[in-house]
Design a protein around this motif. Structure first.
Motif, mmCIF file in Angstrom:
data_model
loop_
_atom_site.group_PDB
_atom_site.id
_atom_site.type_symbol
_atom_site.label_atom_id
_atom_site.label_comp_id
_atom_site.label_asym_id
_atom_site.label_seq_id
_atom_site.Cartn_x
_atom_site.Cartn_y
_atom_site.Cartn_z
ATOM 1 N N LEU A 66 0.762 -1.063 0.060
ATOM 2 C CA LEU A 66 0.158 0.076 0.064
ATOM 3 C C LEU A 66 0.758 1.186 0.079
ATOM 4 O O LEU A 66 0.478 2.293 -0.625
ATOM 5 C CB LEU A 66 -0.777 -0.070 1.255
ATOM 6 C CG LEU A 66 -2.350 -1.088 1.216
ATOM 7 C CD1 LEU A 66 -2.821 -1.068 2.485
ATOM 8 C CD2 LEU A 66 -3.080 -0.735 0.299
ATOM 9 N N ARG A 67 1.961 1.112 0.822
ATOM 10 C CA ARG A 67 2.922 2.443 0.738
ATOM 11 C C ARG A 67 3.480 2.635 -0.754
ATOM 12 O O ARG A 67 3.505 3.818 -0.919
ATOM 13 C CB ARG A 67 4.060 2.246 1.866
ATOM 14 C CG ARG A 67 3.495 2.376 3.031
ATOM 15 C CD ARG A 67 4.643 2.299 4.085
ATOM 16 N NE ARG A 67 4.292 2.849 5.567
ATOM 17 C CZ ARG A 67 4.438 1.599 6.330
ATOM 18 N NH1 ARG A 67 4.745 0.508 5.718
ATOM 19 N NH2 ARG A 67 4.036 1.726 7.660
ATOM 20 N N THR A 68 3.637 1.743 -1.619
ATOM 21 C CA THR A 68 4.275 1.871 -2.744
ATOM 22 C C THR A 68 3.459 2.745 -3.569
ATOM 23 O O THR A 68 4.089 3.826 -4.274
ATOM 24 C CB THR A 68 4.679 0.686 -3.470
ATOM 25 O OG1 THR A 68 5.630 -0.092 -2.550
ATOM 26 C CG2 THR A 68 5.411 0.887 -4.845
ATOM 27 N N PRO A 69 2.108 2.570 -3.989
ATOM 28 C CA PRO A 69 1.621 3.187 -4.840
ATOM 29 C C PRO A 69 0.971 4.448 -4.291
ATOM 30 O O PRO A 69 1.049 5.750 -5.003
ATOM 31 C CB PRO A 69 0.037 2.462 -4.910
ATOM 32 C CG PRO A 69 -0.089 1.597 -3.725
ATOM 33 C CD PRO A 69 1.421 1.175 -3.544
ATOM 34 N N LEU A 70 1.044 4.839 -2.778
ATOM 35 C CA LEU A 70 0.757 5.844 -2.336
ATOM 36 C C LEU A 70 2.209 7.000 -2.398
ATOM 37 O O LEU A 70 1.919 8.166 -2.605
ATOM 38 C CB LEU A 70 0.660 5.962 -0.759
ATOM 39 C CG LEU A 70 -0.932 5.404 -0.395
ATOM 40 C CD1 LEU A 70 -0.912 5.218 1.275
ATOM 41 C CD2 LEU A 70 -1.684 6.594 -0.906
ATOM 42 N N LEU A 88 -4.052 7.525 7.764
ATOM 43 C CA LEU A 88 -5.013 6.470 8.048
ATOM 44 C C LEU A 88 -4.192 5.068 7.859
ATOM 45 O O LEU A 88 -4.794 4.373 8.792
ATOM 46 C CB LEU A 88 -6.297 6.390 7.157
ATOM 47 C CG LEU A 88 -7.389 7.772 7.621
ATOM 48 C CD1 LEU A 88 -8.378 7.769 6.673
ATOM 49 C CD2 LEU A 88 -7.786 7.630 8.946
ATOM 50 N N LEU A 89 -3.666 5.003 6.868
ATOM 51 C CA LEU A 89 -2.967 3.728 6.564
ATOM 52 C C LEU A 89 -1.877 3.481 7.990
ATOM 53 O O LEU A 89 -1.931 2.296 8.382
ATOM 54 C CB LEU A 89 -2.063 3.548 5.309
ATOM 55 C CG LEU A 89 -1.286 2.623 5.125
ATOM 56 C CD1 LEU A 89 -1.947 1.227 5.094
ATOM 57 C CD2 LEU A 89 -0.335 2.640 3.708
ATOM 58 N N GLU A 90 -1.070 4.404 8.061
ATOM 59 C CA GLU A 90 -0.172 4.407 9.453
ATOM 60 C C GLU A 90 -0.905 4.040 10.814
ATOM 61 O O GLU A 90 -0.467 3.282 11.350
ATOM 62 C CB GLU A 90 0.682 5.634 9.448
ATOM 63 C CG GLU A 90 1.677 5.806 8.309
ATOM 64 C CD GLU A 90 2.683 4.706 8.380
ATOM 65 O OE1 GLU A 90 2.976 4.137 9.341
ATOM 66 O OE2 GLU A 90 3.133 4.665 7.264
#
Length: 394
Positions: A219-223, A260-262
């Motif tokens: 998820l972090r990669t596309p963000l 929010l992901l974090e």
């Protein structure tokens, strides 16, 4: 659902039934033995009398058959012999009309003799014995039930200890060795089943944590790609003001998504948080910067002195999330941030005519609520523009 008796009550009732059965069998045996003794005594007494008087009569002695209140003797042709007894066959019989009377009919050298004996005292003793046996049966059942209650309590202590050990298990899965403290019986097999179940939970939790680690990277990669593209577009001098405004909104959305992901990943991790001493003013200022970065916001007033014990990254995520909600509330004036152990007071000033109302517990976000729970903090909204974040007892 049908009401179920507690296990200890079942043991007690089974013990009571067992005591009732054993007491009843013992009473039956004693009463039967008493009846047989009565029959043997009456038979031997009557037989002895018949043989003695028969021999003496056969020898021509002048004897009078006994005619006492307890024992009476008759020749078969004696007119004083009751007619009902004259037809009795050989042997000892109980008078069907009066159970106290036993009749013995014997053939002797002097002919057939009939002896009648009154065993009323023995019959009275048997009646008392039956009452005593009934009392013994009742007391035996009660005593067995009481002993069953006591012994079942002793027998269930290992099960109660196992229940307490299971109750003491934390919410997070962990390996257990409950069966090591128990014997190799049904209770030990139950503990082994719990140990195996806990082992499966640990394995499932490990797989979940591995999944979260992979998902975090994915998820972090596309963000990061989206954020990089937004940075390039925002630096484009040819972009119009309208385009710049749209790009700013996209950047804020991407930043919110990243935070929010974090928060989600931090709340889902099983690794214990490491508390540190952090300055309250610095924590509030960093949270305000993260919450209000890239968007117009009200003036800030921060009044915080001293330090608190907290996990800095998780505390920053939670405070920033609450501040973003507070910054969106209706109002004008200053956004005031205060710290006084053991709580933060976050307040947005509003016009007196504002009618917004809110009074509840929680952040309003499932992810932030889980993060607050992980931190051990409590978020309480007093109204739509005033929130208290409690960080410890108080």
């Amino acid at each position: 659902m049908r009401p179920r008796l507690p296990l200890r009550w079942r043991f007690a009732l089974l013990a009571m039934l067992l005591g009732l059965l054993l007491s009843g069998l013992a009473a039956l045996v004693l009463l039967r033995a008493a009846y047989d003794d009565e029959y043997i005594v009456s038979r031997e007494i009557l037989r002895g009398q018949a043989e003695d008087y028969g021999r003496r009569l056969a020898q021509g002695q002048s004897v009078q058959l006994p005619q006492t209140q307890r024992l009476r003797g008759y020749r078969l042709q004696d007119p004083a012999l009751p007619r009902a007894y004259a037809g009795y066959p050989l042997g000892v019989h109980e008078d069907p009309v009066d159970s106290d009377i036993h009749v013995g009919v014997f053939d002797t050298a002097a002919g057939r003799l009939v002896f009648v004996i009154d065993l009323g005292d023995i019959e009275a003793m048997e009646r008392h014995l039956r009452l005593l046996m009934g009392l013994i049966i009742g007391l035996g059942a009660l005593l067995s039930g009481w002993l069953g209650w006591i012994f079942s309590g002793i027998a269930l202590r290992p099960l109660q200890a196992l229940a307490r050990a299971v109750d003491a298990l934390p919410a997070q899965p962990q390996s257990t060795r409950l069966a090591d403290a128990l014997s190799h019986d049904a209770l030990g097999r139950l503990a082994e089943a719990i140990d195996r179940y806990q082992a499966r939970l640990v394995e499932a939790d490990a797989r979940e944590q591995a999944f979260l680690a992979d998902a975090s990277h994915e998820l972090r990669t596309p963000l990061a790609v989206v954020q990089g593209a937004l940075d390039v577009l925002q630096d484009d001098p040819a972009a119009t003001p309208a385009q710049q405004a749209r790009l700013a909104r996209l950047a804020r959305g991407a930043a919110d998504m990243r935070r929010l992901l974090e928060a989600m990943l931090s709340a889902a991790r099983r690794k214990p948080l490491r508390g540190e001493r952090v300055a309250a003013e610095e924590l509030l200022r960093r949270a305000a910067d993260a919450a209000l970065a890239g968007r117009p916001g009200p003036p800030l007033e921060i009044q915080a002195a001293g330090e608190l014990e907290a996990a800095p990254a998780e505390a920053l995520l939670l405070l920033a999330g609450v501040l973003r909600m507070l910054a969106q509330a209706d109002g004008d004036g200053v956004l005031r941030l205060h710290w006084r152990a053991p709580c933060f007071l976050l307040q947005r000033e509003a016009a007196a005519s504002s009618t917004a109302v809110r009074a509840d517990t929680g952040t309003g976000s499932a992810l932030l609520d889980r993060l607050a729970q992980r931190l051990g903090w409590q978020v309480r909204w007093e109204d739509a523009r005033r929130v208290v974040v409690v960080t410890g007892p108080g």
